[in-house]
Write a protein that holds these residues in place. Structure first.
Motif, short mmCIF file in Angstrom:
data_model
loop_
_atom_site.label_atom_id
_atom_site.label_comp_id
_atom_site.label_asym_id
_atom_site.label_seq_id
_atom_site.Cartn_x
_atom_site.Cartn_y
_atom_site.Cartn_z
N UNK A 1 0.83 -1.20 0.00
CA UNK A 1 0.00 0.00 0.00
C UNK A 1 0.86 1.26 0.00
N UNK A 2 1.99 1.20 0.69
CA UNK A 2 2.89 2.35 0.70
C UNK A 2 3.47 2.61 -0.69
N UNK A 3 3.78 1.55 -1.42
CA UNK A 3 4.33 1.73 -2.76
C UNK A 3 3.33 2.36 -3.71
N UNK A 4 2.04 2.23 -3.41
CA UNK A 4 1.00 2.81 -4.26
C UNK A 4 0.54 4.18 -3.78
N UNK A 5 1.04 4.62 -2.65
CA UNK A 5 0.59 5.88 -2.06
C UNK A 5 1.54 7.00 -2.49
N UNK A 6 1.08 7.98 -3.28
CA UNK A 6 1.97 9.06 -3.72
C UNK A 6 2.48 9.91 -2.55
N UNK A 7 1.67 10.07 -1.51
CA UNK A 7 2.11 10.84 -0.35
C UNK A 7 3.28 10.15 0.35
N UNK A 8 3.18 8.82 0.48
CA UNK A 8 4.27 8.07 1.09
C UNK A 8 5.53 8.14 0.24
N UNK B 1 -1.48 4.96 8.27
CA UNK B 1 -2.66 4.56 7.51
C UNK B 1 -2.49 3.17 6.90
N UNK B 2 -1.28 2.87 6.45
CA UNK B 2 -1.04 1.57 5.84
C UNK B 2 -1.17 0.43 6.85
N UNK B 3 -0.83 0.69 8.10
CA UNK B 3 -0.91 -0.34 9.14
C UNK B 3 -2.24 -0.36 9.87
N UNK B 4 -3.11 0.59 9.55
CA UNK B 4 -4.40 0.68 10.23
C UNK B 4 -5.37 -0.34 9.63
N UNK B 5 -5.85 -1.30 10.42
CA UNK B 5 -6.78 -2.31 9.86
C UNK B 5 -8.08 -1.67 9.35
#
Length: 307
Positions: free
Chosen positions: A29-36, A299-303
């Motif tokens: 999810x982090x790799x797909x998140x432009x903010x990350x 956010x990526x680790x939030x279930x």
């Protein structure tokens, strides 16, 4: 909207079918998140520059140059010229080299302050969350007192107690600010683990209390605290710069540090505003990078976000 929802549902089904772990799914999810990605690029660039600053910087932080000093006069500080891309500071030193070398000081203070605060917070949070009772009450009341004081005011108060300001006092002052944040967060996570099935099962099997805490509770509760450490790095950098700006940091004027450079530039704002602009921009950019990366990681680790 329907397509987006369907795609998310398909991705979730694929995750379950592939048996992806929480860590692998978070990384995906982090790799797909432009903010990350933006945050990671800023942080990565800052870390690389800080580590390689002695090699990248063409000159030393305290080295003055005759060609720059020759053009120094009241009401004029020389700007960019061949060999000095950012021009001179108020003493005829290479401003570009000082900016590069200052990144290392900022990284050292931010990392060490965060690690010290994290270690102390883990000890306090573990004791409070694992044992409860009077231990929990005592430690949390002390934590509440520290949380009630604004972070910068607390850091200033601690730094002001030192006989002479130094980089060590800044690290300690900023670290103390982070201790109650980590302690409170870990204590909550530990309380959530106390009645979980694996902890109850381990206790029923006769596993000793210290082993239950260190092997079963703490590893499952430490995740949110590690994420918080990324966010705390940003505030640590801001607090350290503020202390140096107020004269509570390293007293050595030859040492390059963004907060100190910003303070020294106040006298020359009407002569050369760039002396204040570049350190301020660097502080803002680095703090923003850690904040963006930390929020994206949370956010990526939030279930709840995995729908």
């Amino acid at each position: 909207m329907t397509t987006t929802w369907a795609q998310r549902r398909k991705d979730r089904i694929d995750d379950l079918a592939a048996g992806r772990s929480l860590t692998s799914e978070a990384l995906r999810r982090l790799r797909r998140d432009p903010v990350a990605i933006i945050g990671a690029v800023i942080v990565g660039t800052f870390v690389v520059i800080a580590i390689l600053s002695p090699v990248i910087a063409p000159h030393g932080s305290a080295e003055a140059f005759a060609e720059l000093q020759r053009d120094l006069r009241p009401g004029h500080i020389p700007g960019a010229q061949p060999g000095f891309p950012l021009g001179s500071d108020q003493l005829g030193r290479d401003f570009f080299s000082r900016m590069i070398l200052a990144s290392q000081q900022t990284l050292l203070v931010g990392v060490f302050a965060t690690l010290i605060g994290l270690a102390a917070g883990i000890v306090i949070g573990t004791l409070a969350g694992a044992f409860g009772g009077w231990v929990d009450t005592l430690l949390m009341r002390v934590t509440d007192v520290l949380l009630a004081i604004p972070s910068l005011l607390l850091a200033i108060s601690v730094a002001a107690l030192a006989a002479s300001p130094s980089q060590t006092t800044v690290i300690i002052a900023v670290a103390i600010v982070g201790v109650p944040i980590f302690a409170r967060l870990l204590r909550g996570s530990m309380l959530a683990q106390r009645n979980s099935d694996h902890v109850v099962a381990a206790t029923a099997l006769g596993v000793k209390r210290p082993a239950v805490v260190l092997r079963h509770m703490l590893p499952n509760a430490i995740g949110p605290v590690i994420v918080q450490a990324t966010l705390t790095l940003a505030t640590s950098i801001l607090d350290a710069a503020a202390l140096s700006f107020l004269g509570l940091g390293d007293a050595d004027p030859a040492r390059a540090e963004w907060g100190l450079m910003l303070a020294q530039a106040q006298t020359y704002l009407d002569v050369r505003p760039a002396l204040a602009f570049y350190p301020a921009l660097a502080i803002i950019a680095v703090a923003l990078g850690f904040t963006l990366l930390g929020e994206s990681l949370r956010e990526a680790l939030d279930p709840k976000g995995r729908r």
